[in-house]
Design a protein around this motif. Structure first.
Motif, PDB file in Angstrom:
ATOM      1  N   UNK A  78       1.433 -10.835 -49.321  1.00  0.00           N
ATOM      2  CA  UNK A  78       2.851 -11.186 -49.217  1.00  0.00           C
ATOM      3  C   UNK A  78       3.258 -11.912 -50.485  1.00  0.00           C
ATOM      4  N   UNK A  79       4.568 -12.035 -50.706  1.00  0.00           N
ATOM      5  CA  UNK A  79       5.053 -12.800 -51.841  1.00  0.00           C
ATOM      6  C   UNK A  79       4.943 -14.280 -51.572  1.00  0.00           C
ATOM      7  N   UNK A  80       4.329 -15.016 -52.487  1.00  0.00           N
ATOM      8  CA  UNK A  80       4.131 -16.448 -52.215  1.00  0.00           C
ATOM      9  C   UNK A  80       3.960 -17.287 -53.467  1.00  0.00           C
ATOM     10  N   UNK A  81       4.183 -16.696 -54.657  1.00  0.00           N
ATOM     11  CA  UNK A  81       3.858 -17.413 -55.885  1.00  0.00           C
ATOM     12  C   UNK A  81       5.075 -17.681 -56.764  1.00  0.00           C
ATOM     13  N   UNK A  82       5.908 -16.670 -57.037  1.00  0.00           N
ATOM     14  CA  UNK A  82       7.024 -16.838 -57.977  1.00  0.00           C
ATOM     15  C   UNK A  82       8.325 -16.318 -57.380  1.00  0.00           C
TER      16      UNK A  82
END
Length: 546
Positions: free
Chosen positions: A466-470
């Protein structure tokens, strides 16, 4: 202005790519409004923290089944939308203190502040009575790494003290075990299992926040009070007493043994390390309240049009921690992020797929599992009692903790390098104008901490991403600050609640559309995604397909 135009242009490109992807698959987009509605319901106080064996479970299971029915999905277990999971609830009541004797004076540890203790044995009472303490380093037996922390040591009837994580962590050597990336040998579940194989009467893990990946508060909340286990009657493959101790408590114990052990981590990573007796004894009692009951996995499917006997399984755990210790005036552990978010995303994908004009060629299964918080029990039961044979299950796509803080540029893959599913995910991410990265904190062992791991253990290629960094527009620091706030003040606490002041659902929908597209590409292909070379699960898959 140039920056704003650049952002707007990027958004148009990303949006057009998303539209193209949806058209290619005939799939409507995952609905932001549906995601919001599901999370609002599932994380409400009315659902009481969604703990198995409670009124919260009944409401959750009924809600999920009703949603699947409303989408027109078929029952996933014969004519039923559920799979029964027999479990036993053990409410551990350890003695107020653990006494360490044998030194110049007794070391007295206080429950919750210094230690937690429990048992997985279905008995009313068990204890350690002046059980000899043995330090066994990381408690690892790994022949492929030439490592055996129990070599030459007889721990039958004794209590082992072991370190959290594995020897590679903080070693500075990426070739030692897997360096900063935790192996299964670093998981607390493995350490208890290995202690049992060695015949130990007890096993105590020394907690440290960085190598564990969570603070002591998570330990005391998770391993005190009522806990659930699969009801495997007659099997007592566990030590009598299991537990954790704080680092400070461990130092006090080692000092009582006459040794300065403040650098025990570095010492235990040495190839010359030998386990040894501390010359001390531990005494503690654990009493249990025992309750047997059935929990439920919830399951539905869309039957494939051409290869109905080949399966792609989406999974998400519906449970959280229920009602527990009060923190800041609140005792309902709502679990909005963990894991109403993943459950809502799975429902969003199911709803979108149900509206497709052309159904997938392979059967797509939606599995909401119980008791993840108690040790991946619902997925473990499914893996041991599969409705669809693992040898005919092409892939698992797991959703646990989908970020609700806006659209992300990244797609973070936990367990990067494991399977070809991540290559499909990378291709889809690029159509959204996104990039793919490995988990930036592999030392915390997240690959072993959610339900996809139970599918991997029986050989099924699994994706957890999943998206979780930027953030698309607010960058890395913005997300890092929110991640730190969540970990330090909300994770496994009543404060994990839906917050309309900063929660948004466009990012969740973006992830949902990506994971839907990955599943559809697999479902509509004749290919079977494989484990990559070097994966510990590759041989399991190959053997299951013979």
């Amino acid at each position: 202005m140039k920056k704003l135009l650049s952002i707007l242009s990027f958004g148009v490109i990303a949006f057009s790519c998303q539209q193209q992807t949806a058209e290619e698959t005939n799939a409507p987009s995952v609905s932001e409004e549906s995601l919001k509605a599901h999370i609002h319901v599932l994380s409400s106080d009315d659902f009481q923290g969604r703990k198995p064996f409670t009124e919260g479970e009944i409401k959750t299971v009924n809600y999920l089944a009703d949603q699947f029915k409303s989408y027109g999905l078929e029952p996933g277990n014969g004519d039923s939308y559920s799979q029964e999971v027999p479990m036993v609830e053990l409410t551990a009541m350890p003695s107020e203190t653990m006494t360490i004797s044998g030194g110049s004076e007794d070391v007295v540890l206080n429950v919750l502040d210094d230690f937690v203790a429990y048992t997985e044995r279905v008995v009313e009472e068990t204890s350690l009575n002046a059980s000899e303490l043995v330090f066994a380093g990381y408690g690892v037996v790994a022949p492929e790494y030439g490592w055996n922390d129990y070599e030459g040591l007889d721990v039958k009837g004794k209590t082992v003290i072991v370190l959290v994580n594995d020897p590679g962590f903080a070693s500075g050597d990426s070739t030692f075990f897997k360096g900063e990336t935790m192996t299964y040998y670093g998981r607390w579940t493995y350490k208890f299992e290995e202690a049992a194989r060695q015949g130990a009467a007890g096993c105590l893990i020394i907690h440290e926040t960085v190598p564990a990946g969570y603070p002591w508060l998570v330990v005391r909340n998770s391993w005190s009070g009522a806990s659930l286990y699969l009801d495997q009657s007659g099997e007592n493959f566990q030590p009598d007493v299991l537990g954790w101790i704080t680092r400070d408590a461990a130092i006090r114990i080692f000092e009582a043994s006459g040794q300065d052990m403040k650098n025990y981590g570095e010492m235990s990573r040495s190839v010359d390390f030998k386990p040894f007796s501390l010359g001390l004894n531990a005494t503690v009692t654990v009493k249990n309240k025992i309750k047997r009951d059935q929990s439920k996995n919830v399951i539905a499917k869309i039957t494939g049009t051409e290869r109905p006997d080949e399966y792609v399984i989406y999974s998400a755990h519906w449970d959280h921690l229920g009602i527990g210790q009060e923190i800041d005036g609140d005792s309902i552990y709502n679990g909005a992020h963990d894991n109403a978010s993943g459950t809502a995303t799975m429902l969003g994908i199911a709803e979108a797929m149900s509206k497709m004009k052309t159904k997938p060629k392979r059967t797509v299964v939606f599995l909401a599992v119980t008791a993840e918080e108690q040790g991946l029990l619902g997925s473990k039961h499914y893996a041991q009692n599969p409705i669809y044979p693992p040898s005919q299950t092409v892939a698992n796509i797991n959703m646990d903790g989908i970020t609700a803080w806006g659209p992300m540029k990244d797609l973070t893959v936990v367990g990067y390098g494991q399977s070809e599913l991540e290559d499909i995910a990378e291709d889809v991410a690029q159509t959204q104008g996104r990039y793919i990265i490995p988990d930036p904190d592999p030392g915390k062992g997240y690959f072993f901490r959610s339900d996809h791991f139970q599918f991997a253990k029986v050989g099924i290629p699994a994706l957890y991403a999943s998206g979780s960094y930027e953030h698309m527009t607010k960058g890395v620091d913005y997300i890092d600050s929110l991640n730190q706030i969540y970990l330090n003040t909300q994770y496994h606490r009543p404060q994990d609640e839906y917050d309309p002041s900063y929660w948004t659902f466009d990012g969740m929908a973006l992830d949902g559309n990506l994971l839907m597209e990955v599943g559809l590409r697999v479902a509509n292909s004749e290919d079977w995604p494989a484990w990559k070379d070097g994966s510990e699960f590759k041989s399991i898959r190959e053997n299951s397909m013979k």
